[in-house]
Design a protein around this motif. Structure first.
Motif, PDB file in Angstrom:
ATOM      1  N   GLU A  36       0.852  -1.185   0.000  1.00  0.00           N
ATOM      2  CA  GLU A  36       0.000   0.000   0.000  1.00  0.00           C
ATOM      3  C   GLU A  36       0.890   1.237   0.000  1.00  0.00           C
ATOM      4  O   GLU A  36       2.063   1.172   0.391  1.00  0.00           O
ATOM      5  N   PRO A  37       0.366   2.393  -0.436  1.00  0.00           N
ATOM      6  CA  PRO A  37       1.184   3.610  -0.477  1.00  0.00           C
ATOM      7  C   PRO A  37       1.831   3.906   0.880  1.00  0.00           C
ATOM      8  O   PRO A  37       1.181   3.841   1.921  1.00  0.00           O
ATOM      9  N   GLY A  38       3.139   4.181   0.848  1.00  0.00           N
ATOM     10  CA  GLY A  38       3.881   4.517   2.057  1.00  0.00           C
ATOM     11  C   GLY A  38       4.301   3.329   2.901  1.00  0.00           C
ATOM     12  O   GLY A  38       4.936   3.496   3.943  1.00  0.00           O
ATOM     13  N   GLU A  39       3.974   2.129   2.464  1.00  0.00           N
ATOM     14  CA  GLU A  39       4.264   0.917   3.234  1.00  0.00           C
ATOM     15  C   GLU A  39       5.574   0.294   2.750  1.00  0.00           C
ATOM     16  O   GLU A  39       5.833   0.245   1.549  1.00  0.00           O
ATOM     17  N   THR A  40       6.388  -0.196   3.672  1.00  0.00           N
ATOM     18  CA  THR A  40       7.594  -0.931   3.278  1.00  0.00           C
ATOM     19  C   THR A  40       7.200  -2.355   2.910  1.00  0.00           C
ATOM     20  O   THR A  40       6.109  -2.831   3.249  1.00  0.00           O
ATOM     21  N   ALA A  41       8.110  -3.049   2.252  1.00  0.00           N
ATOM     22  CA  ALA A  41       7.857  -4.438   1.875  1.00  0.00           C
ATOM     23  C   ALA A  41       7.619  -5.301   3.116  1.00  0.00           C
ATOM     24  O   ALA A  41       6.728  -6.151   3.129  1.00  0.00           O
ATOM     25  N   ALA A  42       8.397  -5.067   4.178  1.00  0.00           N
ATOM     26  CA  ALA A  42       8.233  -5.846   5.417  1.00  0.00           C
ATOM     27  C   ALA A  42       6.894  -5.532   6.091  1.00  0.00           C
ATOM     28  O   ALA A  42       6.230  -6.433   6.619  1.00  0.00           O
ATOM     29  N   GLU A  43       6.482  -4.277   6.062  1.00  0.00           N
ATOM     30  CA  GLU A  43       5.187  -3.908   6.649  1.00  0.00           C
ATOM     31  C   GLU A  43       4.043  -4.566   5.880  1.00  0.00           C
ATOM     32  O   GLU A  43       3.070  -5.057   6.473  1.00  0.00           O
ATOM     33  N   ALA A  44       4.154  -4.596   4.557  1.00  0.00           N
ATOM     34  CA  ALA A  44       3.135  -5.259   3.734  1.00  0.00           C
ATOM     35  C   ALA A  44       3.078  -6.742   4.059  1.00  0.00           C
ATOM     36  O   ALA A  44       1.994  -7.326   4.146  1.00  0.00           O
ATOM     37  N   LEU A  45       4.241  -7.350   4.252  1.00  0.00           N
ATOM     38  CA  LEU A  45       4.293  -8.769   4.612  1.00  0.00           C
ATOM     39  C   LEU A  45       3.511  -9.042   5.892  1.00  0.00           C
ATOM     40  O   LEU A  45       2.687  -9.952   5.948  1.00  0.00           O
TER      41      LEU A  45
END
Length: 135
Positions: A36-45
């Protein structure tokens, strides 16, 4: 065409990897999804793992393994997906993986199940098999 950027969880137990199927579908894919916009790859995970299989990841164990870039499943020829694959362990208080959201079932798979996967799943199973993490 823009590349689809996603994060995916490679949760491995007993030399099998967790994969899921969508409701009323037979194609296996890794839990995960688009950033999602502003999200890091780890946060998305972490978010996608919670949404799709109801688990809480131990943030101290989240580690990027590799990124697979290949044809995006179900998209026009030439549209690529860049899937960053992460290893992680469940938090001590996390429930076991179970279907949630659009997920119909969870499966523990090996490389022999690659024929049921889209290109990114096949590449991930091949890499993990090559690393001697899955059968």
């Amino acid at each position: 065409m823009d590349t689809i950027v996603v994060s995916a969880l490679a949760l491995v137990r007993d030399r099998r990897m967790l994969m899921v199927t969508a409701r009323d579908r037979d194609v296996l894919y890794l839990p995960g999804g688009k950033l999602e916009p502003g999200e890091t790859a780890a946060e998305a995970l972490v978010r996608e793992s919670r949404e799709e299989v109801g688990v809480e990841l131990d943030p101290t164990t989240v580690a990027e393994l590799f990124t697979v870039v290949t044809q995006a499943h179900g998209e026009p020829e030439g549209r690529q997906v860049a899937m960053t694959v992460f290893a992680a362990e469940l938090a001590g208080t996390s429930p076991e993986p179970a279907p949630a959201a659009e997920v119909g079932a969870v499966h523990w798979v090996t490389s022999v199940d690659a024929d049921r996967c889209p290109p990114a799943g096949v590449a991930t199973l091949e890499r993990l098999h090559g690393l001697d993490l899955v059968d």
